[in-house]
Design a protein around this motif. Structure first.
Motif, mmCIF file in Angstrom:
data_model
loop_
_atom_site.group_PDB
_atom_site.id
_atom_site.type_symbol
_atom_site.label_atom_id
_atom_site.label_comp_id
_atom_site.label_asym_id
_atom_site.label_seq_id
_atom_site.Cartn_x
_atom_site.Cartn_y
_atom_site.Cartn_z
ATOM 1 N N GLU A 158 3.952 -3.841 -35.913
ATOM 2 C CA GLU A 158 4.124 -3.668 -34.464
ATOM 3 C C GLU A 158 3.475 -4.833 -33.726
ATOM 4 N N ILE A 159 2.295 -5.233 -34.212
ATOM 5 C CA ILE A 159 1.621 -6.430 -33.708
ATOM 6 C C ILE A 159 1.491 -7.387 -34.883
ATOM 7 N N GLY A 160 2.177 -8.524 -34.809
ATOM 8 C CA GLY A 160 2.162 -9.486 -35.911
ATOM 9 C C GLY A 160 0.857 -10.264 -35.983
ATOM 10 N N THR A 161 0.700 -11.051 -37.030
ATOM 11 C CA THR A 161 -0.469 -11.862 -37.420
ATOM 12 C C THR A 161 -1.414 -11.045 -38.287
ATOM 13 N N TYR A 162 -2.094 -11.743 -39.186
ATOM 14 C CA TYR A 162 -2.996 -11.049 -40.111
ATOM 15 C C TYR A 162 -4.383 -10.845 -39.526
ATOM 16 N N TRP A 163 -4.664 -11.438 -38.360
ATOM 17 C CA TRP A 163 -6.033 -11.377 -37.836
ATOM 18 C C TRP A 163 -6.195 -10.466 -36.621
ATOM 19 N N HIS A 164 -5.128 -9.765 -36.197
ATOM 20 C CA HIS A 164 -5.282 -9.040 -34.925
ATOM 21 C C HIS A 164 -6.302 -7.905 -35.057
ATOM 22 N N LEU A 165 -6.915 -7.606 -33.956
ATOM 23 C CA LEU A 165 -8.143 -6.809 -33.912
ATOM 24 C C LEU A 165 -8.035 -5.459 -34.611
ATOM 25 N N ALA A 166 -6.937 -4.743 -34.413
ATOM 26 C CA ALA A 166 -6.816 -3.387 -34.959
ATOM 27 C C ALA A 166 -6.867 -3.359 -36.484
ATOM 28 N N THR A 167 -6.455 -4.438 -37.135
ATOM 29 C CA THR A 167 -6.439 -4.450 -38.604
ATOM 30 C C THR A 167 -7.675 -5.131 -39.188
ATOM 31 N N ARG A 168 -8.634 -5.538 -38.338
ATOM 32 C CA ARG A 168 -9.786 -6.290 -38.824
ATOM 33 C C ARG A 168 -11.137 -5.691 -38.390
ATOM 34 N N PRO A 169 -11.321 -4.353 -38.556
ATOM 35 C CA PRO A 169 -12.597 -3.762 -38.137
ATOM 36 C C PRO A 169 -13.789 -4.239 -38.960
ATOM 37 N N ASP A 170 -13.571 -4.545 -40.251
ATOM 38 C CA ASP A 170 -14.684 -5.001 -41.100
ATOM 39 C C ASP A 170 -15.229 -6.335 -40.591
ATOM 40 N N GLU A 171 -14.309 -7.265 -40.333
ATOM 41 C CA GLU A 171 -14.723 -8.594 -39.864
ATOM 42 C C GLU A 171 -15.336 -8.518 -38.471
ATOM 43 N N PHE A 172 -14.781 -7.637 -37.624
ATOM 44 C CA PHE A 172 -15.323 -7.485 -36.275
ATOM 45 C C PHE A 172 -16.760 -6.960 -36.339
ATOM 46 N N ALA A 173 -16.986 -6.002 -37.229
ATOM 47 C CA ALA A 173 -18.341 -5.446 -37.387
ATOM 48 C C ALA A 173 -19.327 -6.506 -37.856
ATOM 49 N N SER A 174 -18.837 -7.507 -38.606
ATOM 50 C CA SER A 174 -19.708 -8.568 -39.133
ATOM 51 C C SER A 174 -20.037 -9.650 -38.107
ATOM 52 N N MET A 175 -19.305 -9.667 -37.001
ATOM 53 C CA MET A 175 -19.578 -10.670 -35.961
ATOM 54 C C MET A 175 -20.973 -10.486 -35.365
ATOM 55 N N LYS A 176 -21.643 -11.584 -35.121
ATOM 56 C CA LYS A 176 -22.916 -11.519 -34.402
ATOM 57 C C LYS A 176 -22.636 -11.125 -32.952
ATOM 58 N N ALA A 177 -23.607 -10.484 -32.334
ATOM 59 C CA ALA A 177 -23.471 -10.106 -30.921
ATOM 60 C C ALA A 177 -23.222 -11.362 -30.089
ATOM 61 N N SER A 178 -22.215 -11.308 -29.218
ATOM 62 C CA SER A 178 -21.875 -12.476 -28.397
ATOM 63 C C SER A 178 -20.950 -12.035 -27.269
ATOM 64 N N ASP A 179 -20.750 -12.932 -26.320
ATOM 65 C CA ASP A 179 -19.813 -12.681 -25.222
ATOM 66 C C ASP A 179 -18.394 -12.529 -25.777
ATOM 67 N N LEU A 180 -18.077 -13.319 -26.810
ATOM 68 C CA LEU A 180 -16.744 -13.237 -27.421
ATOM 69 C C LEU A 180 -16.535 -11.861 -28.060
ATOM 70 N N LYS A 181 -17.562 -11.355 -28.725
ATOM 71 C CA LYS A 181 -17.451 -10.027 -29.332
ATOM 72 C C LYS A 181 -17.286 -8.961 -28.247
ATOM 73 N N ASP A 182 -18.044 -9.089 -27.153
ATOM 74 C CA ASP A 182 -17.953 -8.112 -26.047
ATOM 75 C C ASP A 182 -16.570 -8.088 -25.416
ATOM 76 N N LYS A 183 -15.926 -9.257 -25.372
ATOM 77 C CA LYS A 183 -14.639 -9.359 -24.672
ATOM 78 C C LYS A 183 -13.437 -9.397 -25.628
ATOM 79 N N ALA A 184 -13.688 -9.167 -26.913
ATOM 80 C CA ALA A 184 -12.619 -9.244 -27.910
ATOM 81 C C ALA A 184 -11.488 -8.266 -27.613
ATOM 82 N N LYS A 185 -11.840 -7.046 -27.207
ATOM 83 C CA LYS A 185 -10.823 -6.029 -26.940
ATOM 84 C C LYS A 185 -9.957 -6.444 -25.741
#
Length: 323
Positions: A158-185
């Protein structure tokens, strides 16, 4: 040795008298199978390429991401790729060339996709591109995006690409706290809610483009992550895959101008001039957002990646300031 049931299928669909595996082209990511070249005897073509997928859960991963989420994403990606070849691939014209689909076969946890051997016409692989070569690939992307403009990706992601947010919760959890992480959604939602959507290739890196000997035309392979989305996701990801940060900075305007020129030509039957103008305006605004979205993935997956550079970080900074 070819599996006997599959070999029987292969001989039947190609009218070959005999078939032999002559080369392993590459293993699939994380050990999910392999891509091989098969020599045929007595068929209309001398060779075919076979993607053999084994869907049993693999315990190894090149970067340690061997979770259930990762496994289910891989399984779905191969289902999507089979659907792509069976239902959509034939619509790609010579301007967005892909391998001809010859057939698919499945048995238990194993699956085979039989494809034209592109090496007969597109034998050259490249890692780093000149600007004329970049444009050859951008023309492919523009024609691909025009072909599937405003269509629903049924049977694909439904949403193409291998990196989109809904399919990458493990990698998102590994991100350091940042403005980019806060605004990722927010970044993800902006891309997903574009007015103008198409099908994106989803992994349009330079390694997935096969060049002709003269370098003037390409074909693309690997449709595991094809699905809906803004075309800028492919463009941003592609440019980062074949140019350095400095080259991206230097040639960004030229590359985007060329892409939109080709997209305009390719989409004349689908969009009026005013609609194309709206699409171009929207997608140009999406380009830095698409870069930021991909960098968000890298910051969780592999923060030291070369694509996290001054150019991409500068675009991320601009996006974050605008949100």
């Amino acid at each position: 040795m070819l599996q006997s049931d599959f070999k029987e299928f292969l001989l039947k669909i190609t009218n070959a008298k005999q078939a032999h595996e002559i080369e392993v082209i590459q293993s699939l990511w994380s050990g999910y199978g392999k891509i091989t070249r098969i020599q045929l005897v007595g068929a209309a073509v001398e060779t075919v390429v076979v993607k053999h997928i084994s869907l049993n859960k693999v315990e190894a991963h090149p970067r340690g991401w061997n979770t259930d989420i990762s496994h289910s994403r891989k399984v779905k990606s191969y289902q999507v790729e089979t659907n792509w070849y069976e239902n959509y691939n034939q619509r790609c014209t010579s301007d967005c060339r892909t391998p001809q689909f010859l057939g698919s076969f499945s048995l238990d946890q194993d699956q085979w996709i039989v494809l034209e051997d592109l090496d007969t016409q597109y034998p050259v692989r490249k890692q780093h591109l000149t600007i004329p070569e970049v444009k050859v690939c951008l023309k492919w992307l523009a024609n691909f995006h025009a072909t599937f403009l405003n269509e629903k990706p049924e049977g694909l992601w439904e949403i193409g690409t291998y990196w989109h947010l809904a399919t990458r919760p493990d990698e998102f959890a590994s991100m350091k706290a940042s403005d980019l992480k806060d605004k990722a959604k927010t970044i993800d939602e902006i891309l997903n809610n574009c007015q103008y959507q198409t099908f994106v290739h989803g992994d349009a890196k330079v390694a997935n483009f096969c060049f002709s000997n003269d370098g003037n035309s390409v074909a693309a392979v690997d449709f595991q992550y094809v699905g809906g989305g803004c075309g800028m996701k492919d463009v941003a990801y592609f440019l980062g895959s074949c140019l350095s940060g400095e080259e991206c900075e230097k040639h960004e305007s030229e590359a985007l101008n060329f892409y939109f020129m080709e997209l305009k030509i390719a989409s004349t039957e689908k969009l009026s001039p005013s609609e194309f103008q709206q699409l171009e305006q929207e997608w140009r605004e999406m380009y830095p957002i698409a870069v930021a979205d991909f960098i968000r993935f890298l910051k969780g997956w592999m923060p030291s990646h070369e694509k996290v550079n001054g150019y991409s970080e500068g675009l991320v900074e601009k996006v974050l300031l605008s949100l």
